[in-house]
Design a protein around this motif. Structure first.
Motif, short mmCIF file in Angstrom:
data_model
loop_
_atom_site.label_atom_id
_atom_site.label_comp_id
_atom_site.label_asym_id
_atom_site.label_seq_id
_atom_site.Cartn_x
_atom_site.Cartn_y
_atom_site.Cartn_z
N GLY A 131 96.04 35.05 58.66
CA GLY A 131 96.61 33.71 58.48
C GLY A 131 98.11 33.75 58.30
N ALA A 132 98.60 34.73 57.55
CA ALA A 132 100.05 34.85 57.35
C ALA A 132 100.76 35.14 58.66
CB ALA A 132 100.35 35.94 56.33
N ALA A 133 100.20 36.05 59.46
CA ALA A 133 100.83 36.38 60.74
C ALA A 133 100.79 35.17 61.68
CB ALA A 133 100.12 37.57 61.38
N ALA A 134 99.67 34.48 61.75
CA ALA A 134 99.57 33.31 62.62
C ALA A 134 100.51 32.20 62.15
CB ALA A 134 98.13 32.81 62.66
N GLY A 135 100.55 31.95 60.85
CA GLY A 135 101.46 30.93 60.33
C GLY A 135 102.91 31.25 60.60
N TYR A 136 103.27 32.49 60.42
CA TYR A 136 104.66 32.89 60.67
C TYR A 136 105.02 32.72 62.13
CZ TYR A 136 108.88 35.65 60.84
OH TYR A 136 110.16 36.06 61.06
N LEU A 137 104.14 33.15 63.02
CA LEU A 137 104.44 33.05 64.45
C LEU A 137 104.47 31.60 64.92
CD1 LEU A 137 102.40 36.10 65.73
CD2 LEU A 137 104.86 35.93 65.43
N VAL A 138 103.60 30.75 64.39
CA VAL A 138 103.63 29.32 64.74
C VAL A 138 104.91 28.68 64.23
CG1 VAL A 138 102.52 27.10 64.25
CG2 VAL A 138 101.14 29.04 64.95
N THR A 139 105.32 29.02 63.01
CA THR A 139 106.56 28.49 62.47
C THR A 139 107.75 28.90 63.32
OG1 THR A 139 105.65 28.54 60.25
CG2 THR A 139 108.04 28.44 60.42
N ARG A 140 107.76 30.13 63.78
CA ARG A 140 108.86 30.59 64.65
C ARG A 140 108.89 29.79 65.95
NH1 ARG A 140 113.03 33.40 64.19
NH2 ARG A 140 112.65 34.58 66.07
N GLN A 141 107.74 29.49 66.51
CA GLN A 141 107.70 28.71 67.75
C GLN A 141 108.18 27.28 67.50
OE1 GLN A 141 107.17 29.81 70.84
NE2 GLN A 141 107.02 31.84 69.94
N ILE A 142 107.82 26.70 66.37
CA ILE A 142 108.27 25.35 66.06
C ILE A 142 109.78 25.33 65.86
CG2 ILE A 142 108.20 23.55 64.27
CD1 ILE A 142 105.22 24.24 63.93
N GLU A 143 110.31 26.31 65.12
CA GLU A 143 111.76 26.38 64.91
C GLU A 143 112.50 26.58 66.22
OE1 GLU A 143 112.33 29.50 62.11
OE2 GLU A 143 111.79 28.25 60.39
N ARG A 144 111.94 27.31 67.12
CA ARG A 144 112.59 27.58 68.41
C ARG A 144 112.70 26.29 69.23
NH1 ARG A 144 110.24 32.46 71.58
NH2 ARG A 144 111.09 33.46 69.75
N ARG A 145 111.72 25.40 69.08
CA ARG A 145 111.71 24.17 69.87
C ARG A 145 112.37 22.99 69.16
NH1 ARG A 145 107.98 27.34 71.58
NH2 ARG A 145 107.03 27.24 73.62
N ARG A 146 112.81 23.18 67.94
CA ARG A 146 113.46 22.10 67.20
C ARG A 146 114.79 21.78 67.87
NH1 ARG A 146 113.68 23.49 61.34
NH2 ARG A 146 111.60 22.62 61.33
N SER A 147 114.99 20.49 68.16
CA SER A 147 116.20 20.09 68.90
C SER A 147 117.34 19.74 67.96
CB SER A 147 115.89 18.93 69.83
OG SER A 147 115.44 17.82 69.07
N ILE A 148 117.05 19.39 66.71
CA ILE A 148 118.09 19.00 65.77
C ILE A 148 118.14 20.06 64.67
CG2 ILE A 148 118.83 17.25 64.13
CD1 ILE A 148 117.21 15.22 65.72
N ALA A 149 119.34 20.49 64.33
CA ALA A 149 119.50 21.46 63.26
C ALA A 149 119.09 20.82 61.93
CB ALA A 149 120.95 21.94 63.19
N LEU A 150 118.61 21.62 61.03
CA LEU A 150 118.11 21.12 59.74
C LEU A 150 119.21 20.42 58.95
CD1 LEU A 150 115.72 20.91 57.85
CD2 LEU A 150 116.35 23.13 56.92
#
Length: 136
Positions: free
Chosen positions: A96-115
């Motif tokens: 679960g930790a590995a899957a969550g981390y990798l999904v978070t990385r994919q979401i951050e990569r596709r984020r169009s607006i900086a935090l």
């Protein structure tokens, strides 16, 4: 006639190993985590399972790991409980930790607006930061 440069000895095994370890830092975060952290957990899990296979038998070790057999019903219940806990806690948590981390990385990569920009936009739309409520 030009003389050739002196022979330079190659790197030793220790120097090659050192260079390999230093090169791991150049991996991206997900790959670095998989190489440095997940491999240690996976190796510990493999040792636990192989030792369980040798102590209890391979089929019993597998059945304990997936929860088909109760730990108290095997030859060495103390080790059965360790395998059972690893199967119920360690495997799902690392997966679960590995899957969550990798999904978070994919979401951050596709984020169009900086935090920071998003937070600033939210502050201006809400009328600024909340007041502290002090009277004066």
């Amino acid at each position: 006639m030009a003389s050739s440069p002196p022979d330079v000895p190659g790197d030793t095994v220790w120097e090659d190993a050192r260079n390999l370890v230093r090169s791991i830092a150049f991996l991206n975060r997900a790959h670095h985590w998989l190489v440095t952290r997940a491999s240690v957990w996976f190796a510990g899990f493999v040792v636990l399972y192989v030792l369980g296979g040798m102590l209890l038998g391979w089929s019993i070790a597998y059945e304990l790991l997936v929860g088909l057999t109760a730990p108290a019903e095997c030859r060495h219940p103390w080790y059965g409980y360790a395998l059972s806990l690893a199967g119920w806690l360690l495997v799902p948590s690392v997966t679960g930790a590995a899957a969550g981390y990798l999904v978070t990385r994919q979401i951050e990569r596709r984020r169009s607006i900086a935090l920071d920009e998003l937070l600033e936009r939210m502050r201006t739309q809400s009328g600024g930061p909340p007041s502290t409520g002090g009277s004066g």
